[in-house]
Design an enzyme around this catalytic site. Structure first.
Site, PDB file in Angstrom:
ATOM      1  CD  GLU A 292      40.928  42.142  47.405  1.00 25.72           C
ATOM      2  OE1 GLU A 292      40.056  41.294  47.310  1.00 25.72           O
ATOM      3  OE2 GLU A 292      41.015  43.133  46.638  1.00 25.72           O
TER       4      GLU A 292
ATOM      5  CG  HIS B 122      39.723  46.379  43.589  1.00 30.22           C
ATOM      6  ND1 HIS B 122      40.206  45.688  42.505  1.00 30.22           N
ATOM      7  CD2 HIS B 122      39.160  45.465  44.405  1.00 30.22           C
ATOM      8  CE1 HIS B 122      39.925  44.406  42.647  1.00 30.22           C
ATOM      9  NE2 HIS B 122      39.281  44.238  43.790  1.00 30.22           N
TER      10      HIS B 122
END
EC number: 5.3.1.1
Lengths: 222, 222, 222, 222
Positions: C141, C93
């Protein structure tokens, strides 16, 4: 020479890279000679050699990795820093933080190579902790003020006096510098007033329209 | 010049630090001239300038940080690497691993500065992933063989052929080097046989009693 | 169940910590049951067990360290994640980046334990690279849009379609999620329109005045 | 209860993961009750909740990240640790080193949440530095002895007495633990003899054929 110390961190500013680093160092050298105040520069690793071989002033590395000779790639090995002509090193700058164990090992490594050590800290507690490791200097710089143009001596004088008190209590042989937002003569004067022996600074000089004039102003109140 | 490439990583070996880096580079230059095979060196950051300014051969940085000009301390900024005379850079060496996002950003940063890029990987899967980022070279080196003296071409030929296949499938413009345990002429010959275009090596040459003789042996079977 | 997947990252939001994590997961479960769309949650390590033991929905770890059983302290060991009840894990992430070698090792480690893998990436190039490593999902993302409230599907649809194309070309078995700024039904619909199979999202739901109502809106356009 | 403290770090040992963590904690609880000596356990993040909710003994986190509530993924947030039932945390274990600034911030964060703090250090200098930050305990552990089976109290008693002296000089409110190679009753007795108030240990107990018997031996000489 007084015992006041100014260290100019060239960071990765374009104005302080390559030939630029040599020019800024030359300005530092001239102002140091004129004022009798010690001024050092901390260029990027790649620029240490050409600055140190072309300008006669104290050159510091921006960091040092506590690795020995051997299988280490991309590290700042003490011998290469020393061979390039540095006389000291910053350790644990807020933009290059190390673990506690590596700060300690970096100090030991630098001392064994007769390099001066300036350990950067962010508040009174970490200044005290750094002093316990026995570097030559602790340089306290509240990260939120770095590059802000607001001098630590005005915005947070307590972090300077608090660091001076804590460092002296733990190891009186360690001297204190302060930094963050420093650029003018009154900032240096205030820093000395607060008990530090000098300043660590960067953008205020390196990115000034005329770095030499900025340095002249910096030392004008001492 | 053939299209074969040899890159010698000087790591932090004392024999490849400071003046030593210049001497090893000089040996590389002589063997490259005699053999017609391209040989580059990757000295420490502090040594790039003096090697590049004294020896006419391709100099690579050992790493590059994908930071721009600005408030970055202790980083390997592309412009300082370029100004010091490097023509390329290793990225993600097993002793200097980067995040995936930073490998990608380092490749882009290096390309924008017209530096050659060699991304190091540890197995077939990461070679394939690195190829997708579009560097000039992927250099596959099983970490457990680095410095072992056991050549990857013998110990694990499948990691070389597998990387060559995977890289070609994903991006045929990317070339493959291999490394780990390489030091002899038969190792380089085997590496080329397996489909790589050259080798990345270190201790086998830098720490040899006679680096020039070791390099002469290295290129003798091509 | 459709093949659409929604994964809600609880990050360190207070509303998604401890008992809060259980409540948010309960809301997810209810909306998943009503809509027939698969919804998973990624609570903090400390909360995996109590969420998984109290709510019957897919629980993901926020990260996984590729370490084995042994002398590792403060690491996210696959077996503890699995024993706590997780069925999958986020990897890399943007707030928890790993090296390329560790992304690869984390995928292998998770697969060996039969955990689903979602590798987060920041652009088309890193999505392609991640696909080469063979995870179950790549979740692209753009970091600058995370938490912005501006959905990636509107601000940068090309990063989604580009990632879908690149991933399919490299490994058609890998599916693509997208994330950053997603919170409304139209965002999810747009994400599916662009070729992704679902979304990774966080603050838009967790910090909503009424998370269940926000989730109902999210799935309303599918 | 005496003021002696034993903390058992379960690391990522399989024997101390999931249900195993509960069993080891239960053994600790029984020996603590029988002996009157305080024994705490430090399970993995994922296991804190189930250990703390099933066994009535002090549970420590293996680490803590100094982040607040918000956009942080894969971090050990103080509130989740606290909500899971921990009463304290290790900080800066040799297998999970933090920067100096983060050690300081972790101590502050933990104190604000009323968690006990145990900062791990590797030698006398770093023990002194850690004491300046004001944690509840400093736990000195020479890394080369961790997991060695050779007790620090025998191999390097000077690092214990030196740390006790340095810590007391800098902050008498801070107590000293020692660790590395500790497993037997004579090791704990020697540790107390050297001026520490207890021990941090791991494999010697967790991987013992009979952990409860090993714990009984550990406390038998006090």
């Amino acid at each position: 020479m007084s015992s006041t110390l100014i260290v100019l961190n060239l960071k990765t500013y374009l104005e302080g890279t390559g030939e630029g680093a040599v020019k800024v160092a030359q300005a530092c050298k001239e102002v140091a000679d004129d004022s009798g105040i010690e001024i050092g520069v901390a260029p990027q690793f790649c620029d240490i050699y050409r600055v140190a071989s072309q300008v006669d002033l104290p050159v510091y590395s921006q960091s040092l990795d506590p690795v020995g000779a051997g299988s280490f790639t991309g590290h700042a090995f003490v011998q290469s820093i020393k061979d390039a002509g540095a006389v000291g090193t910053l350790i644990n700058h807020s933009e290059c933080r190390l673990t506690l164990a590596n700060i300690d090992a970096s100090i030991t490594t630098a001392k064994n190579a007769a390099l001066k050590t300036i350990v950067c800290t962010n508040n009174v507690a970490t200044s005290a902790a750094a002093a316990a490791l026995g570097p030559d200097y602790v340089a306290v710089e509240p990260p939120e003020l770095i590059g802000s143009g607001i001098p630590v001596s005005k915005a947070d004088p307590g972090v300077v006096t608090g660091s001076v008190d804590a460092v002296k209590r733990i190891n009186p042989a360690v001297q204190v510098l302060c930094g963050a937002g420093i650029s003018k003569g009154e900032d240096l004067a205030a820093a000395l007033e607060l008990g530090s022996v000098g300043v660590l600074l960067a953008s205020g000089i390196v990115k000034a329209a005329n770095p030499k004039a900025a340095l002249e102003d910096l030392v004008s109140k001492v």
